[in-house]
Motif scaffolding. Structure first.
Motif, short mmCIF file in Angstrom:
data_model
loop_
_atom_site.label_atom_id
_atom_site.label_comp_id
_atom_site.label_asym_id
_atom_site.label_seq_id
_atom_site.Cartn_x
_atom_site.Cartn_y
_atom_site.Cartn_z
N PRO A 68 25.07 33.56 62.38
CA PRO A 68 25.25 34.67 63.20
C PRO A 68 24.36 34.59 64.61
N GLN A 69 24.90 35.52 65.45
CA GLN A 69 24.05 35.56 66.77
C GLN A 69 22.70 35.85 66.82
N ASP A 70 22.32 36.62 65.85
CA ASP A 70 20.78 37.11 65.75
C ASP A 70 20.02 36.17 65.01
N GLY A 71 20.54 35.12 64.15
CA GLY A 71 19.78 34.10 63.29
C GLY A 71 20.25 34.42 61.86
N LYS A 72 19.96 33.36 61.01
CA LYS A 72 20.47 33.36 59.73
C LYS A 72 19.51 34.54 58.95
N LEU A 109 16.24 33.23 57.44
CA LEU A 109 14.95 32.87 58.27
C LEU A 109 14.59 34.25 58.97
N LYS A 110 15.66 35.19 59.39
CA LYS A 110 14.88 36.45 59.81
C LYS A 110 13.92 37.15 58.73
N LYS A 111 14.45 36.96 57.38
CA LYS A 111 13.57 37.45 56.37
C LYS A 111 12.12 36.68 56.42
N ALA A 112 12.22 35.25 56.52
CA ALA A 112 10.92 34.69 56.61
C ALA A 112 10.05 35.03 58.07
N VAL A 113 10.47 35.39 58.91
CA VAL A 113 9.93 35.88 60.19
C VAL A 113 9.40 37.26 59.92
N GLN A 114 10.13 38.08 59.25
CA GLN A 114 9.79 39.37 58.85
C GLN A 114 8.53 39.14 58.22
N ALA A 166 11.78 45.92 60.94
CA ALA A 166 13.40 45.85 60.41
C ALA A 166 13.98 44.54 60.80
N LEU A 167 15.00 44.21 59.70
CA LEU A 167 15.63 43.11 60.18
C LEU A 167 16.51 43.18 61.44
N ASN A 168 16.83 44.47 61.80
CA ASN A 168 17.68 44.33 63.05
C ASN A 168 16.57 44.72 64.30
N GLU A 169 15.28 44.45 63.80
CA GLU A 169 14.41 44.44 65.03
C GLU A 169 13.88 42.98 65.35
N ILE A 170 14.70 42.14 64.70
CA ILE A 170 14.34 40.60 64.78
C ILE A 170 15.33 39.74 65.51
N LEU A 171 15.11 38.87 66.10
CA LEU A 171 16.09 37.95 66.71
C LEU A 171 15.32 36.53 66.51
N VAL A 172 16.19 35.58 66.22
CA VAL A 172 15.99 34.14 66.42
C VAL A 172 16.81 33.66 67.54
N ALA A 173 16.12 32.60 68.25
CA ALA A 173 16.79 31.99 69.36
C ALA A 173 16.39 30.49 69.31
N ASN A 174 17.01 29.99 70.31
CA ASN A 174 16.62 28.05 70.79
C ASN A 174 15.37 28.40 71.18
N LYS A 234 23.85 31.19 72.37
CA LYS A 234 23.27 30.15 71.61
C LYS A 234 23.51 29.91 70.32
N ILE A 235 23.11 28.97 69.47
CA ILE A 235 23.53 28.62 68.19
C ILE A 235 22.10 28.33 67.81
N PRO A 236 21.29 29.18 67.09
CA PRO A 236 20.14 28.84 66.14
C PRO A 236 20.19 27.39 65.58
N HIS A 237 19.33 26.90 65.39
CA HIS A 237 19.24 25.30 64.83
C HIS A 237 20.00 25.44 63.29
N MET A 238 20.70 24.60 63.18
CA MET A 238 21.51 24.58 61.91
C MET A 238 20.52 24.54 60.63
N CYS A 239 19.46 24.12 60.65
CA CYS A 239 18.75 24.01 59.58
C CYS A 239 17.92 25.47 59.04
#
Ligand SMILES: Cc1ncc(COP(=O)(O)O)c(C=O)c1O
Length: 286
Positions: A66-70, A73-78, A90-98, A267-272
């Motif tokens: 997904p555009q904002d990260g898997k 991973l977003k749950k781990a960031v949270q 909240a999860l919609n307040e988090i973004l993962v990027a390259n 962008k495409i956040p990292h596949m792993c």
């Protein structure tokens, strides 16, 4: 030859990238070089992280996320923001990027209009000014001299803010000086910012874990919760987990800002990303 964009005028090749290239060239010639250019940890990515990435790739986790990260991973960031920074996003307040660098780019591209100013405590990491200029802003440097331990004083900050200020960038521990921001200083900075509601606040906490001598790290959205709806808390795995080449950065911020940034991040956040949080980084989960 067809020409180049005017927006590149005044933007040079990154000095730290040029230094890195020079150091690599001298090393290749056999010279013994300690490179203090890029912020590159001198230990490898932990083996269990590499193993998890290989296993994820072998399991077929190689598709567009997904555009904002898997979500995992977003749950781990949270959980990281809650555990280490006492911040609830909240999860919609988090973004993962390259990488954090892309987060910073997306944030500035999503917010800056011609004539806007970016207040930058200096010396600072070279990319903040380049990215802000690329987005169309003028830089307002705030000198943080060596005599003051390269710390940002509330008075100097107050003097730099104008009605045109769009962003203040905070980076403590900072590149290149290593300066940290004690909680009392952060409270004074926050008190200034409370008076200027037109200002977004970016805190680049990427060196959060590189602190010494018992210093306690703090971040502005936690120090002054009333600022949280104007703060973008930026972080990433590059420095703390020796994962500079993996290009995984993340941020927490107000939903509207995160949504605007999503429009900029091609962008495409990292596949792993989906697998790694289950295994954790170092001794702790992310
Ligand atoms: C202060 C600072 N922020 C961000 C970055 C880049 O982080 P990332 O690798 O997550 O893009 C660097 C890299 O040198 C840095 O020094």
């Amino acid at each position: 030859m067809p020409g180049f964009a005017d927006r590149l005028n005044g933007i040079g090749i990154s000095a730290s990238a040029a230094m890195t290239d020079k150091a690599s060239a001298l090393k290749a010639e056999g010279m013994k070089i300690i490179s203090l250019s890029s912020g590159e940890p001198d230990f490898p990515t932990p083996e269990h992280v590499v193993d998890a990435a290989i296993a994820a790739a072998r399991a077929g986790d190689t598709k567009y996320p997904p555009q904002d990260g898997k979500p995992a991973l977003k749950k781990a960031v949270q959980a990281k923001f809650q555990r280490e920074n006492n911040l609830d996003y909240a999860l919609n307040e988090i973004l993962v990027a390259n990488g954090a660098k892309q987060i910073i780019y997306d944030a500035m591209m999503a917010t800056i209009n011609p004539g806007d100013e970016v207040v930058l405590p200096t010396p600072s990491w070279i990319s903040y000014a380049d990215i802000a200029r690329l987005a169309g802003a003028s830089i307002v440097p705030v000198p943080c001299p060596a005599e003051g331990g390269f710390r940002l004083s509330a008075a100097a900050l107050e003097a730099a803010i104008t009605p045109k200020t769009k962003w203040l960038v905070l980076n403590f521990p900072g590149n290149p000086t290593g300066a940290c921001c004690p909680r009392a200083d952060m409270e004074a900075i926050a008190a200034v910012l409370m008076k200027h509601p037109q200002v977004w606040i970016m805190t680049d906490d990427i060196y959060e874990h590189l602190i010494y001598d018992g210093f306690t790290f703090c971040t502005i959205a936690e120090v002054e919760p009333r600022l949280k709806d104007r703060v973008l808390t930026v972080n990433g795995v590059s420095k703390a987990y020796a994962m500079t080449g993996w290009r995984v950065g993340y941020c927490g911020g107000p939903r509207a800002l995160i949504a605007a940034m999503c429009k900029c991040c091609f962008k495409i956040p990292h596949m792993c990303c989906r697998k790694i949080p289950q295994h954790g980084y170092g001794d702790q989960p992310l």
